[in-house]
Write an enzyme that holds these catalytic residues in place. Sequence first.
Site, PDB file in Angstrom:
ATOM      1  N   GLY A 165       0.837  -1.206   0.000  1.00  0.00           N
ATOM      2  CA  GLY A 165       0.000   0.000   0.000  1.00  0.00           C
ATOM      3  C   GLY A 165       0.859   1.239   0.000  1.00  0.00           C
ATOM      4  O   GLY A 165       2.064   1.169  -0.271  1.00  0.00           O
ATOM      5  N   ASN A 166       0.274   2.377   0.269  1.00  0.00           N
ATOM      6  CA  ASN A 166       1.055   3.614   0.406  1.00  0.00           C
ATOM      7  C   ASN A 166       0.365   4.545   1.401  1.00  0.00           C
ATOM      8  O   ASN A 166      -0.707   4.234   1.911  1.00  0.00           O
ATOM      9  CB  ASN A 166       1.267   4.280  -0.966  1.00  0.00           C
ATOM     10  N   PHE A 167       1.011   5.669   1.676  1.00  0.00           N
ATOM     11  CA  PHE A 167       0.547   6.541   2.765  1.00  0.00           C
ATOM     12  C   PHE A 167      -0.550   7.528   2.376  1.00  0.00           C
ATOM     13  O   PHE A 167      -0.890   8.406   3.161  1.00  0.00           O
ATOM     14  CB  PHE A 167       1.734   7.333   3.334  1.00  0.00           C
ATOM     15  N   SER A 168      -1.105   7.420   1.181  1.00  0.00           N
ATOM     16  CA  SER A 168      -2.138   8.392   0.785  1.00  0.00           C
ATOM     17  C   SER A 168      -3.325   8.346   1.755  1.00  0.00           C
ATOM     18  O   SER A 168      -3.831   7.266   2.076  1.00  0.00           O
ATOM     19  CB  SER A 168      -2.613   8.075  -0.637  1.00  0.00           C
ATOM     20  N   ALA A 180      -3.546   7.680  -5.324  1.00  0.00           N
ATOM     21  CA  ALA A 180      -2.162   7.204  -5.398  1.00  0.00           C
ATOM     22  C   ALA A 180      -2.245   5.712  -5.719  1.00  0.00           C
ATOM     23  O   ALA A 180      -2.252   4.861  -4.822  1.00  0.00           O
ATOM     24  CB  ALA A 180      -1.465   7.447  -4.070  1.00  0.00           C
TER      25      ALA A 180
END
Length: 399
Positions: free
Chosen positions: A207-210, A275
């Site tokens: 995943g990512n921090f968006s 994102a």
Amino acid sequence: MKNKKIILAISASIAAYKAAFLLRLLVKEGAEVKVILTPTAKEFVTPLTLSTLSKNPVFSDFVLNQNGEWTNHVDLGTWADLMVIAPASANTISKMANGICDNLLIATYLSAKCPVMFAPAMDLDMYIHPSTSININKLQTFGNILIDSKEGELASGLYGKGRMAEPEEIFYKIENFFKINQSLLGKNAIVTAGPTFENIDPVRFIGNFSSGKMGFAIAEELASRGANVTLVAGPVDIKNTHKNINRINVRSAEQMFDAVINHFEENDIAVMCAAVADYTPINVAENKIKKQNDDGLIIELKKTKDILKHVGLIKKSYQFVVGFALETNDEEANALKKLKEKNADFIVLNSMQTEGAGFKHDTNKITILKNTGEKLEYNLKPKKEVAFDIVSEIINSLK
Ligand code: C5P
């Protein structure tokens, strides 16, 4: 203002008498206004004054009459085009921020599907208390519109910030709000927001921090200007509030791609703010991957489909496409490359160099790069205001 449905909610503050002036201005301009009073607000301004001015019954209690009928706060909340809480006392602001639903005003606020404006009124020390600041900020993150207090003489005799904005100013903000609203009436918009999660096995993902805050703020702004919005949201923990937003929850890049492509044709505006993961595991393990005795683990990845690039390819002349770029180096050159490669109408470049901008923050600093060669730079500001700038620029470009 004609035929606009407004709830004017009044809480207990000496500024409540000014709400009667605001009510008169709204009714004079053709708005249909229903008034809600908190129980203590009745000590400051009488239901008779307000029902006479609004030509409607005034609501204050959960129980409407002796027959045991109840005041349907859900109906009130869905009826309105706008809810204005003026004056909003420290107590009411705190209850709004925390969902403490012990009166009809808060029940209606929690049920409201429309945008909400609030005009705080309190003494200066109450106003600057960290608790009040946190609550006011929290309401703004919910998308509620602050009509800030002014400095001046207060009921206590002290001088400072805490006076409710004057009725004329609140009226002007409401009028402007409805004027701005008209511009996207009849238009459809699709927005992607948040991260995507790409499964590795049943318990792990890439995943990512968006946070999704920017995309959600854009969806709210488009909706509040009259557009019907489809919000394709990755896994985020935020609520959308506007009744013109139809939310589709997705998890992976592939699900987001499918949702956007299924709906793209019917939309005039597409804002691809998510994102999206660029790569996803080729195989998702059926069972949890066990720790091995060797040094490492290799997960083979394949490229995901680029949603923005795809909509840029298939877009028709009536469609306006906006992409985002988050760059760490050669920011502008890379963003311009993206603008061209993805055939977008403009790219919003998020600065990673500015403190307080980008992922997770409540503020952002952007530059808009248009396919006409125009470049617009903005200051660091709350994401809600950034959304206002982006949507205003979309509207300017559509003209
Ligand atoms: O190429 P890059 O990922 O940096 O481009 C960012 C822009 O492309 C954003 O608008 C993002 O929402 C969009 N994007 C997309 N689908 C992908 C990857 C990025 O829509 N698979």
